[in-house]
Enzyme design. Structure first.
Site, PDB file in Angstrom:
ATOM      1  CD  GLU A  67      45.796  -9.948  26.377  1.00  0.00           C
ATOM      2  OE1 GLU A  67      44.620 -10.618  26.913  1.00  0.00           O
ATOM      3  OE2 GLU A  67      46.123  -9.960  28.209  1.00  0.00           O
TER       4      GLU A  67
ATOM      5  CE1 TYR B 220      43.328  -8.598  24.001  1.00  0.00           C
ATOM      6  CE2 TYR B 220      43.122  -9.917  22.160  1.00  0.00           C
ATOM      7  CZ  TYR B 220      43.077  -9.625  23.288  1.00  0.00           C
ATOM      8  OH  TYR B 220      43.634 -11.403  24.263  1.00  0.00           O
TER       9      TYR B 220
END
Length: 400
Positions: free
Chosen positions: A207, A119
Protein backbone atom coordinates in the site's frame (compact mmCIF):
# COMPACT_ATOMS: atom_id res chain seq x y z
CA UNK A 1 4.05 -10.81 8.42
CA UNK A 2 4.31 -7.03 8.36
CA UNK A 3 7.37 -4.80 8.30
CA UNK A 4 7.98 -1.16 9.17
CA UNK A 5 7.71 1.68 6.67
CA UNK A 6 11.45 2.29 6.47
CA UNK A 7 12.06 -1.40 5.81
CA UNK A 8 9.33 -1.44 3.16
CA UNK A 9 10.84 1.55 1.37
CA UNK A 10 14.32 0.04 1.39
CA UNK A 11 12.87 -3.15 -0.08
CA UNK A 12 10.81 -1.41 -2.77
CA UNK A 13 13.77 0.75 -3.76
CA UNK A 14 15.61 -2.43 -4.75
CA UNK A 15 12.90 -3.01 -7.37
CA UNK A 16 13.16 0.51 -8.76
CA UNK A 17 10.47 2.37 -6.83
CA UNK A 18 11.34 6.09 -6.36
CA UNK A 19 11.98 6.62 -2.64
CA UNK A 20 12.97 9.82 -0.84
CA UNK A 21 16.13 9.68 1.26
CA UNK A 22 15.61 8.63 4.87
CA UNK A 23 17.12 6.84 7.84
CA UNK A 24 15.82 4.77 10.76
CA UNK A 25 16.52 5.98 14.30
CA UNK A 26 16.15 4.22 17.65
CA UNK A 27 17.19 7.09 19.93
CA UNK A 28 16.72 10.86 19.99
CA UNK A 29 20.39 11.43 19.18
CA UNK A 30 20.18 9.03 16.24
CA UNK A 31 17.15 10.95 14.94
CA UNK A 32 19.05 14.25 15.03
CA UNK A 33 22.09 12.62 13.41
CA UNK A 34 19.89 11.14 10.68
CA UNK A 35 18.36 14.53 9.91
CA UNK A 36 21.85 16.01 9.73
CA UNK A 37 22.67 13.58 6.91
CA UNK A 38 19.72 14.81 4.84
CA UNK A 39 19.75 17.93 2.59
CA UNK A 40 16.92 19.66 4.52
CA UNK A 41 15.79 22.27 5.37
CA UNK A 42 12.48 20.38 5.76
CA UNK A 43 12.41 17.03 7.55
CA UNK A 44 9.67 14.53 8.38
CA UNK A 45 9.77 12.63 11.68
CA UNK A 46 7.65 9.48 11.41
CA UNK A 47 6.71 7.04 14.17
CA UNK A 48 7.26 3.44 13.15
CA UNK A 49 4.51 1.08 14.27
CA UNK A 50 2.57 -1.61 12.42
CA UNK A 51 -0.60 0.46 12.02
CA UNK A 52 -2.02 3.10 9.75
CA UNK A 53 -3.47 6.47 10.67
CA UNK A 54 -0.26 7.61 12.38
CA UNK A 55 -0.59 11.20 11.21
CA UNK A 56 -3.96 11.60 12.94
CA UNK A 57 -2.96 9.51 15.96
CA UNK A 58 -2.56 10.76 19.52
CA UNK A 59 0.01 9.87 22.16
CA UNK A 60 -1.41 8.65 25.46
CA UNK A 61 1.31 10.35 27.46
CA UNK A 62 1.00 13.75 25.76
CA UNK A 63 -1.62 16.48 25.89
CA UNK A 64 -4.66 15.91 23.63
CA UNK A 65 -3.71 18.87 21.45
CA UNK A 66 -0.21 17.47 20.78
CA UNK A 67 0.63 16.66 17.17
CA UNK A 68 0.34 13.11 15.85
CA UNK A 69 2.84 10.42 14.97
CA UNK A 70 4.02 12.03 11.72
CA UNK A 71 5.40 15.56 12.03
CA UNK A 72 7.24 18.16 9.98
CA UNK A 73 10.44 19.70 11.37
CA UNK A 74 12.09 22.84 10.00
CA UNK A 75 15.37 22.49 11.87
CA UNK A 76 17.33 19.99 13.94
CA UNK A 77 15.98 21.35 17.22
CA UNK A 78 12.44 20.52 16.09
CA UNK A 79 13.60 17.04 15.04
CA UNK A 80 14.94 16.54 18.56
CA UNK A 81 11.72 17.79 20.15
CA UNK A 82 9.52 15.55 18.01
CA UNK A 83 11.73 12.52 18.58
CA UNK A 84 11.63 13.13 22.34
CA UNK A 85 7.82 13.25 22.22
CA UNK A 86 7.50 10.05 20.21
CA UNK A 87 10.08 7.55 21.37
CA UNK A 88 8.93 5.36 24.22
CA UNK A 89 5.40 6.75 24.19
CA UNK A 90 2.16 5.04 23.14
CA UNK A 91 0.57 6.08 19.85
CA UNK A 92 -3.16 5.44 19.48
CA UNK A 93 -4.57 5.41 15.95
CA UNK A 94 -7.78 4.28 14.31
CA UNK A 95 -6.08 0.94 13.59
CA UNK A 96 -4.41 0.24 16.95
CA UNK A 97 -7.50 0.41 19.14
CA UNK A 98 -7.48 2.08 22.53
CA UNK A 99 -4.43 0.15 23.71
CA UNK A 100 -2.22 1.82 21.10
CA UNK A 101 1.36 0.79 20.29
CA UNK A 102 4.59 1.95 21.86
CA UNK A 103 6.90 3.78 19.47
CA UNK A 104 10.40 2.27 19.58
CA UNK A 105 11.63 3.37 16.16
CA UNK A 106 11.51 6.51 14.04
CA UNK A 107 12.03 7.18 10.36
CA UNK A 108 13.59 10.53 9.48
CA UNK A 109 13.08 11.51 5.86
CA UNK A 110 13.63 14.50 3.63
CA UNK A 111 10.61 16.73 3.12
CA UNK A 112 8.95 16.98 -0.28
CA UNK A 113 7.05 19.77 -2.04
CA UNK A 114 3.78 17.93 -2.71
CA UNK A 115 1.53 19.09 -5.52
CA UNK A 116 -0.89 16.14 -5.40
CA UNK A 117 -1.38 12.97 -3.35
CA UNK A 118 -2.58 9.67 -4.83
CA UNK A 119 -3.39 6.20 -3.53
CA UNK A 120 -1.92 3.04 -5.06
CA UNK A 121 -2.10 -0.46 -3.62
CA UNK A 122 -1.64 -4.07 -4.68
CA UNK A 123 -3.32 -7.01 -3.00
CA UNK A 124 -4.51 -10.53 -3.70
CA UNK A 125 -8.06 -10.52 -5.06
CA UNK A 126 -9.56 -13.58 -3.36
CA UNK A 127 -12.43 -13.70 -5.86
CA UNK A 128 -10.14 -14.09 -8.89
CA UNK A 129 -6.95 -15.43 -7.31
CA UNK A 130 -5.00 -12.67 -9.03
CA UNK A 131 -2.90 -9.70 -7.99
CA UNK A 132 -5.10 -6.61 -8.14
CA UNK A 133 -4.32 -2.89 -8.34
CA UNK A 134 -6.39 -0.42 -6.30
CA UNK A 135 -5.93 3.14 -7.51
CA UNK A 136 -7.36 6.53 -6.57
CA UNK A 137 -6.65 10.19 -7.26
CA UNK A 138 -7.69 10.90 -3.65
CA UNK A 139 -4.73 9.73 -1.60
CA UNK A 140 -3.62 10.87 1.84
CA UNK A 141 -4.92 10.62 5.39
CA UNK A 142 -8.61 10.65 4.39
CA UNK A 143 -8.58 7.60 2.11
CA UNK A 144 -10.98 5.73 4.43
CA UNK A 145 -13.52 8.53 4.06
CA UNK A 146 -13.06 8.46 0.27
CA UNK A 147 -13.82 4.71 0.24
CA UNK A 148 -16.92 5.32 2.36
CA UNK A 149 -18.35 8.47 0.75
CA UNK A 150 -17.11 8.42 -2.84
CA UNK A 151 -16.24 4.83 -3.78
CA UNK A 152 -16.50 5.72 -7.47
CA UNK A 153 -13.14 7.48 -7.08
CA UNK A 154 -11.43 4.17 -6.35
CA UNK A 155 -10.55 2.04 -9.38
CA UNK A 156 -9.65 -1.66 -9.26
CA UNK A 157 -8.34 -4.08 -11.88
CA UNK A 158 -6.38 -7.32 -11.71
CA UNK A 159 -3.50 -8.85 -13.66
CA UNK A 160 -3.74 -12.17 -15.45
CA UNK A 161 -0.86 -14.31 -14.11
CA UNK A 162 -0.52 -15.95 -17.52
CA UNK A 163 0.74 -12.68 -18.98
CA UNK A 164 2.01 -10.90 -15.89
CA UNK A 165 2.32 -7.13 -15.77
CA UNK A 166 2.04 -5.63 -19.26
CA UNK A 167 2.43 -2.06 -20.58
CA UNK A 168 -1.33 -1.63 -20.72
CA UNK A 169 -1.53 -2.22 -16.98
CA UNK A 170 0.84 0.69 -16.44
CA UNK A 171 -1.29 2.85 -18.72
CA UNK A 172 -4.39 1.84 -16.75
CA UNK A 173 -2.77 3.01 -13.51
CA UNK A 174 -1.73 6.31 -15.07
CA UNK A 175 -5.22 6.84 -16.50
CA UNK A 176 -6.85 6.11 -13.14
CA UNK A 177 -4.54 8.72 -11.59
CA UNK A 178 -5.47 11.16 -14.39
CA UNK A 179 -1.84 11.64 -15.37
CA UNK A 180 -0.42 12.26 -18.82
CA UNK A 181 2.90 12.75 -20.57
CA UNK A 182 6.07 12.12 -18.58
CA UNK A 183 4.16 11.80 -15.31
CA UNK A 184 2.07 8.99 -16.80
CA UNK A 185 5.28 7.20 -17.81
CA UNK A 186 6.64 7.61 -14.29
CA UNK A 187 3.43 6.21 -12.77
CA UNK A 188 3.58 3.22 -15.11
CA UNK A 189 7.17 2.51 -14.07
CA UNK A 190 6.20 2.68 -10.39
CA UNK A 191 3.33 0.25 -11.00
CA UNK A 192 5.66 -2.17 -12.78
CA UNK A 193 8.21 -1.97 -9.95
CA UNK A 194 5.56 -2.61 -7.30
CA UNK A 195 4.12 -5.56 -9.20
CA UNK A 196 7.59 -7.10 -9.54
CA UNK A 197 8.20 -6.59 -5.82
CA UNK A 198 4.82 -8.10 -4.94
CA UNK A 199 5.36 -11.18 -7.07
CA UNK A 200 8.99 -11.74 -6.12
CA UNK A 201 8.62 -11.41 -2.36
CA UNK A 202 5.33 -13.32 -1.91
CA UNK A 203 3.70 -10.16 -0.61
CA UNK A 204 0.08 -10.12 0.49
CA UNK A 205 -0.28 -6.34 0.35
CA UNK A 206 1.66 -3.30 -0.84
CA UNK A 207 0.00 0.00 0.00
CA UNK A 208 1.43 3.34 -1.12
CA UNK A 209 -0.38 6.21 0.56
CA UNK A 210 0.44 8.73 -0.48
CA UNK A 211 2.01 8.27 -3.86
CA UNK A 212 2.98 11.88 -4.45
CA UNK A 213 3.40 14.18 -7.41
CA UNK A 214 5.96 16.80 -6.39
CA UNK A 215 6.04 20.44 -7.49
CA UNK A 216 9.03 19.46 -9.62
CA UNK A 217 6.88 17.00 -11.57
CA UNK A 218 8.26 13.79 -10.07
CA UNK A 219 6.32 10.77 -8.83
CA UNK A 220 7.53 9.70 -5.39
CA UNK A 221 6.63 6.93 -2.91
CA UNK A 222 6.12 8.89 0.32
CA UNK A 223 4.72 6.12 2.51
CA UNK A 224 4.67 2.35 2.15
CA UNK A 225 2.94 -0.45 4.02
CA UNK A 226 3.98 -3.97 3.02
CA UNK A 227 2.78 -7.32 4.34
CA UNK A 228 3.81 -10.83 3.34
CA UNK A 229 2.38 -14.33 3.27
CA UNK A 230 3.85 -15.80 6.44
CA UNK A 231 3.63 -19.30 4.95
CA UNK A 232 6.11 -18.27 2.25
CA UNK A 233 8.77 -16.75 4.49
CA UNK A 234 10.87 -19.93 4.41
CA UNK A 235 11.71 -18.82 0.86
CA UNK A 236 12.72 -15.32 1.98
CA UNK A 237 15.08 -15.55 4.94
CA UNK A 238 16.24 -11.96 4.36
CA UNK A 239 12.67 -10.67 4.71
CA UNK A 240 11.90 -12.91 7.68
CA UNK A 241 14.81 -11.27 9.51
CA UNK A 242 12.96 -7.93 9.31
CA UNK A 243 10.23 -9.19 11.63
CA UNK A 244 9.68 -7.00 14.71
CA UNK A 245 8.23 -9.27 17.38
CA UNK A 246 7.54 -6.32 19.71
CA UNK A 247 4.78 -5.25 17.29
CA UNK A 248 2.93 -8.55 17.58
CA UNK A 249 0.37 -9.69 20.13
CA UNK A 250 2.26 -11.78 22.73
CA UNK A 251 -0.29 -14.61 22.54
CA UNK A 252 -0.17 -14.69 18.74
CA UNK A 253 3.62 -14.73 18.94
CA UNK A 254 3.56 -17.63 21.39
CA UNK A 255 1.10 -19.50 19.14
CA UNK A 256 3.40 -19.11 16.15
CA UNK A 257 6.14 -21.00 18.02
CA UNK A 258 3.89 -24.06 17.99
CA UNK A 259 2.63 -23.50 14.43
CA UNK A 260 -0.85 -22.62 15.71
CA UNK A 261 -3.15 -20.29 13.81
CA UNK A 262 -4.30 -17.91 16.55
CA UNK A 263 -5.96 -14.50 16.39
CA UNK A 264 -7.15 -12.69 19.50
CA UNK A 265 -10.71 -11.30 19.35
CA UNK A 266 -12.84 -9.19 21.69
CA UNK A 267 -15.28 -11.78 23.06
CA UNK A 268 -15.33 -13.99 26.14
CA UNK A 269 -15.65 -17.59 24.83
CA UNK A 270 -12.29 -19.17 24.04
CA UNK A 271 -12.33 -21.54 21.05
CA UNK A 272 -10.03 -24.43 20.14
CA UNK A 273 -10.85 -26.08 16.83
CA UNK A 274 -9.09 -28.09 14.14
CA UNK A 275 -9.67 -26.64 10.69
CA UNK A 276 -10.24 -23.04 9.62
CA UNK A 277 -13.73 -23.68 8.24
CA UNK A 278 -14.82 -25.46 11.40
CA UNK A 279 -13.34 -22.62 13.46
CA UNK A 280 -15.35 -20.04 11.54
CA UNK A 281 -18.53 -22.10 11.98
CA UNK A 282 -17.81 -22.42 15.70
CA UNK A 283 -17.39 -18.67 16.11
CA UNK A 284 -20.59 -18.03 14.17
CA UNK A 285 -22.69 -20.38 16.26
CA UNK A 286 -21.36 -18.85 19.49
CA UNK A 287 -22.61 -15.48 18.21
CA UNK A 288 -25.96 -17.00 17.25
CA UNK A 289 -26.33 -18.11 20.87
CA UNK A 290 -25.79 -14.61 22.21
CA UNK A 291 -22.09 -14.43 23.12
CA UNK A 292 -18.86 -13.64 21.28
CA UNK A 293 -15.66 -15.62 20.58
CA UNK A 294 -12.47 -14.52 22.34
CA UNK A 295 -10.21 -15.93 19.66
CA UNK A 296 -9.74 -17.85 16.46
CA UNK A 297 -7.51 -20.86 17.13
CA UNK A 298 -6.90 -23.67 14.65
CA UNK A 299 -4.64 -26.44 15.98
CA UNK A 300 -4.42 -28.00 12.53
CA UNK A 301 -4.88 -31.56 11.39
CA UNK A 302 -1.66 -33.08 12.72
CA UNK A 303 -1.37 -31.68 16.24
CA UNK A 304 0.28 -33.67 19.02
CA UNK A 305 -0.29 -33.56 22.78
CA UNK A 306 2.31 -30.81 23.27
CA UNK A 307 0.68 -28.63 20.62
CA UNK A 308 -2.81 -29.08 22.06
CA UNK A 309 -1.54 -28.30 25.56
CA UNK A 310 0.13 -25.13 24.29
CA UNK A 311 -3.05 -24.08 22.51
CA UNK A 312 -5.13 -24.58 25.63
CA UNK A 313 -2.69 -22.57 27.77
CA UNK A 314 -2.65 -19.72 25.23
CA UNK A 315 -6.45 -19.47 25.36
CA UNK A 316 -6.40 -19.41 29.16
CA UNK A 317 -3.70 -16.70 29.22
CA UNK A 318 -6.35 -14.27 27.95
CA UNK A 319 -7.99 -12.76 31.07
CA UNK A 320 -11.16 -11.95 29.13
CA UNK A 321 -11.94 -15.66 28.58
CA UNK A 322 -14.94 -16.69 30.71
CA UNK A 323 -15.38 -20.15 29.21
CA UNK A 324 -13.84 -22.49 26.61
CA UNK A 325 -15.42 -24.44 23.78
CA UNK A 326 -13.34 -27.21 22.21
CA UNK A 327 -14.76 -28.45 18.91
CA UNK A 328 -12.77 -31.22 17.25
CA UNK A 329 -13.55 -33.38 14.24
CA UNK A 330 -10.96 -36.14 14.26
CA UNK A 331 -9.88 -37.09 10.77
CA UNK A 332 -6.11 -37.01 10.66
CA UNK A 333 -6.31 -35.64 14.20
CA UNK A 334 -7.13 -38.31 16.78
CA UNK A 335 -9.67 -37.46 19.47
CA UNK A 336 -7.70 -39.27 22.19
CA UNK A 337 -4.67 -37.03 21.55
CA UNK A 338 -6.87 -33.96 21.84
CA UNK A 339 -8.35 -35.31 25.07
CA UNK A 340 -4.89 -35.98 26.56
CA UNK A 341 -3.81 -32.44 25.72
CA UNK A 342 -6.95 -30.90 27.20
CA UNK A 343 -6.59 -32.82 30.46
CA UNK A 344 -2.86 -32.05 30.77
CA UNK A 345 -3.33 -28.35 30.15
CA UNK A 346 -6.38 -28.00 32.38
CA UNK A 347 -4.55 -29.61 35.30
CA UNK A 348 -1.38 -27.61 34.72
CA UNK A 349 -3.13 -24.23 34.74
CA UNK A 350 -5.70 -25.14 37.41
CA UNK A 351 -8.72 -24.53 35.17
CA UNK A 352 -11.22 -22.17 36.77
CA UNK A 353 -13.62 -21.47 33.87
CA UNK A 354 -16.32 -23.69 32.32
CA UNK A 355 -15.15 -26.08 29.61
CA UNK A 356 -17.38 -27.71 27.00
CA UNK A 357 -15.90 -30.30 24.65
CA UNK A 358 -17.40 -31.72 21.50
CA UNK A 359 -15.43 -34.58 19.94
CA UNK A 360 -16.24 -36.54 16.80
CA UNK A 361 -14.23 -38.79 14.52
CA UNK A 362 -11.17 -41.01 14.93
CA UNK A 363 -10.89 -42.63 18.38
CA UNK A 364 -13.81 -40.53 19.63
CA UNK A 365 -14.93 -43.07 22.25
CA UNK A 366 -11.43 -43.32 23.68
CA UNK A 367 -11.22 -39.52 23.76
CA UNK A 368 -14.53 -39.22 25.60
CA UNK A 369 -13.41 -41.87 28.07
CA UNK A 370 -10.21 -39.92 28.84
CA UNK A 371 -12.24 -36.76 29.51
CA UNK A 372 -14.83 -38.57 31.63
CA UNK A 373 -12.13 -40.17 33.80
CA UNK A 374 -10.04 -37.01 34.17
CA UNK A 375 -11.67 -35.83 37.38
CA UNK A 376 -12.21 -32.43 35.75
CA UNK A 377 -15.55 -30.63 35.42
CA UNK A 378 -15.71 -31.05 31.65
CA UNK A 379 -19.14 -30.76 30.02
CA UNK A 380 -19.50 -33.10 27.01
CA UNK A 381 -21.53 -32.09 23.96
CA UNK A 382 -23.13 -34.19 21.25
CA UNK A 383 -22.86 -31.78 18.31
CA UNK A 384 -21.85 -28.19 17.50
CA UNK A 385 -25.25 -26.70 18.26
CA UNK A 386 -25.42 -28.53 21.58
CA UNK A 387 -21.87 -27.39 22.43
CA UNK A 388 -22.61 -23.72 21.77
CA UNK A 389 -25.78 -23.77 23.87
CA UNK A 390 -23.98 -25.49 26.74
CA UNK A 391 -20.94 -23.16 26.89
CA UNK A 392 -23.17 -20.07 26.81
CA UNK A 393 -25.37 -21.51 29.56
CA UNK A 394 -22.32 -22.46 31.68
CA UNK A 395 -20.77 -18.99 31.41
CA UNK A 396 -24.06 -17.28 32.26
CA UNK A 397 -24.51 -19.62 35.24
CA UNK A 398 -21.11 -18.64 36.64
CA UNK A 399 -21.82 -14.93 36.09
CA UNK A 400 -25.24 -15.11 37.80
Amino acid sequence: MNIHEYQAKELLAKFGAPIAAGYAAFTVDEAVEAAGRLPGPLYVVKSQIHAGGRGKGKFKELAPEAKGGVRLAFNLDEVRAHATDMLGNTLVTIQTGDAGKQVNRLYITDGADIAKEFYLALLVDRATGRIAFVVSTEGGMDIEEVAHSTPEKIHTFDVDPATGFMPHHGRSVAAALELSGDQAKQAAKVAAALYKAFETTDASQIEINPLALTEQGNILVLDAKVGFDSNAMFRHKDIAELRDETEEDPMELEASKYDLAYIKLDGDIGCMVNGAGLAMATMDIIKLNGMFPANFLDVGGGANKEKVTAAFKIILSDPSVKGILVNIFGGIMRCDIIADGIVAAAKEVNLQVPLVVRLEGTNVEKGKEILANSGLAIVPANDLGDAAKKIVAEVKKVAA
